[in-house]
Design a protein around this motif. Structure first.
Motif, PDB file in Angstrom:
ATOM      1  N   MET A 205      43.209  31.115  48.310  1.00  0.00           N
ATOM      2  CA  MET A 205      42.763  31.524  46.700  1.00  0.00           C
ATOM      3  C   MET A 205      43.151  32.950  46.210  1.00  0.00           C
ATOM      4  N   PHE A 206      43.549  31.854  45.328  1.00  0.00           N
ATOM      5  CA  PHE A 206      44.096  33.386  44.216  1.00  0.00           C
ATOM      6  C   PHE A 206      43.140  32.989  42.578  1.00  0.00           C
ATOM      7  N   PHE A 207      42.588  34.058  42.080  1.00  0.00           N
ATOM      8  CA  PHE A 207      41.870  34.913  41.097  1.00  0.00           C
ATOM      9  C   PHE A 207      42.404  36.069  40.849  1.00  0.00           C
ATOM     10  N   SER A 237      33.437  51.270  26.510  1.00  0.00           N
ATOM     11  CA  SER A 237      33.335  49.803  26.966  1.00  0.00           C
ATOM     12  C   SER A 237      34.909  50.461  27.802  1.00  0.00           C
ATOM     13  N   ALA A 238      34.428  50.174  29.399  1.00  0.00           N
ATOM     14  CA  ALA A 238      36.408  49.673  29.802  1.00  0.00           C
ATOM     15  C   ALA A 238      36.657  48.298  30.586  1.00  0.00           C
ATOM     16  N   GLN A 239      37.576  48.348  30.941  1.00  0.00           N
ATOM     17  CA  GLN A 239      37.928  46.808  31.725  1.00  0.00           C
ATOM     18  C   GLN A 239      39.277  47.627  32.739  1.00  0.00           C
ATOM     19  N   PHE A 240      39.494  47.305  34.080  1.00  0.00           N
ATOM     20  CA  PHE A 240      40.592  47.269  34.760  1.00  0.00           C
ATOM     21  C   PHE A 240      40.604  45.716  34.969  1.00  0.00           C
ATOM     22  N   GLU A 241      41.562  44.824  35.107  1.00  0.00           N
ATOM     23  CA  GLU A 241      41.642  43.609  36.278  1.00  0.00           C
ATOM     24  C   GLU A 241      42.923  43.731  36.458  1.00  0.00           C
ATOM     25  N   HIS A 242      42.800  42.493  38.267  1.00  0.00           N
ATOM     26  CA  HIS A 242      43.960  42.406  39.221  1.00  0.00           C
ATOM     27  C   HIS A 242      44.184  41.431  39.453  1.00  0.00           C
ATOM     28  N   ALA A 243      45.187  40.560  39.614  1.00  0.00           N
ATOM     29  CA  ALA A 243      44.935  38.799  40.101  1.00  0.00           C
ATOM     30  C   ALA A 243      45.100  39.474  41.083  1.00  0.00           C
ATOM     31  N   ILE A 244      45.226  38.475  41.835  1.00  0.00           N
ATOM     32  CA  ILE A 244      44.627  38.722  44.006  1.00  0.00           C
ATOM     33  C   ILE A 244      45.169  37.528  44.501  1.00  0.00           C
ATOM     34  N   GLY A 245      45.162  37.202  45.972  1.00  0.00           N
ATOM     35  CA  GLY A 245      45.239  36.053  46.719  1.00  0.00           C
ATOM     36  C   GLY A 245      44.795  36.766  47.842  1.00  0.00           C
ATOM     37  N   VAL A 246      43.630  35.868  48.570  1.00  0.00           N
ATOM     38  CA  VAL A 246      43.745  35.663  49.540  1.00  0.00           C
ATOM     39  C   VAL A 246      44.104  35.564  50.890  1.00  0.00           C
ATOM     40  N   THR A 247      44.121  36.944  51.676  1.00  0.00           N
ATOM     41  CA  THR A 247      45.129  36.322  52.742  1.00  0.00           C
ATOM     42  C   THR A 247      44.439  36.578  54.325  1.00  0.00           C
ATOM     43  N   ALA A 248      44.546  35.961  55.228  1.00  0.00           N
ATOM     44  CA  ALA A 248      44.308  35.745  56.462  1.00  0.00           C
ATOM     45  C   ALA A 248      42.934  36.502  56.835  1.00  0.00           C
ATOM     46  N   ASP A 249      43.456  37.832  56.304  1.00  0.00           N
ATOM     47  CA  ASP A 249      42.243  39.703  56.891  1.00  0.00           C
ATOM     48  C   ASP A 249      42.555  40.018  55.467  1.00  0.00           C
TER      49      ASP A 249
END
Length: 266
Positions: A205-207, A237-249
């Protein structure tokens, strides 16, 4: 890892080879956000900052995902002080102590890299610095909850519990989203929630995770331009954002700063 497929909730499960494309796009976005920090100074305009981002996206061989998106005409969203998200670059000059979120999304070889960070023009107030620290740390708490078998509710709960534990509020009107070869896709990644609720996380999953945290109440409103969202009570107001991918662990963060500048960026 499973072959590419779509879950019953409409969430795409990507193949192992897709991680490389997302990593490359994420790193290009992060590089631009590293470089833009020196442009954030009292007296600069957000339009000037956006012009720099537009040029760097082109020079690095990518395409801006936001120029032309639903009529939007800028290479970034720049949200200053009580602007929660989707701030439109313009001619107003930054003042000493202004805090701003810069959100950049690029397309590289068909993959979308999406990230945002907080910056400061000059010296932040004590309250602003604390808000940014809590928001950053809330994001990282959410990322720590990402592993196969956990739920999206676990991510939201981790963020909400941390922010509210510091007497701040989580914006509920905007959320993270699936990403990959499209800008926005299922699921909606809420930054609040209950443990164990929502779809279960699966490898591939990527999100994005992109909490918006307010010093005051969580309510927002969208201005007449149909883009700019602000806090109703005018609190910071503040915001931080990362894009991630779920790995096996756990997960891979695609948008880590190459120079270690993700936070603090001042």
């Amino acid at each position: 890892m499973n072959e590419a497929r779509v879950t019953r909730e409409g969430i795409r499960i990507h193949a192992a080879e897709d991680f490389a494309g997302m990593h490359a796009a994420g790193q290009l976005t992060a590089r631009i956000l590293d470089e833009v920090g020196s442009r954030v100074q009292p007296g600069a305009t957000t339009a000037e900052i956006d012009d720099f981002i537009r040029l760097r996206v082109e020079e690095l061989g990518a395409t801006s995902a936001t120029i032309g998106y639903r009529g939007y005409q800028h290479a970034s969203c720049i949200s200053v002080n009580h602007v929660v998200c989707h701030g439109i670059p313009g001619d107003k000059r930054l003042a000493d102590g202004d805090i701003l979120n810069i959100d950049v999304t690029v397309i590289l070889d068909g993959w979308f890299g999406d990230s945002s960070r907080m910056y400061v023009a000059g010296t932040p107030s004590v309250k602003a610095r604390r808000l940014m620290q809590v928001t950053h740390d809330a994001l990282m708490k959410g990322i720590e909850a990402v592993r196969p078998g956990n739920s999206f509710g676990d991510i939201g709960h981790a963020i909400q519990a941390y922010a509210e534990g510091h007497r701040m509020s989580v914006v509920r009107d905007f959320c993270g989203h699936g990403i990959g070869r499209v800008f926005h896709a299922p699921p909606n990644v809420l930054h609040f929630g209950r443990p164990g609720k929502g779809p279960l996380l699966e490898e591939g999953m990527f999100f994005t995770i992109e909490p918006m945290i307010n010093l005051g109440r969580p309510e927002t409103k969208v201005l007449a331009d149909d883009w700019t969202a602000v806090t109703r009570d005018k609190s910071l107001s503040a915001q931080f954002e990362h894009a991630i991918g779920v790995t096996a662990d756990g997960c891979e963060i695609f948008t880590l700063s190459p120079a270690g500048k993700f936070f603090p960026s001042f």
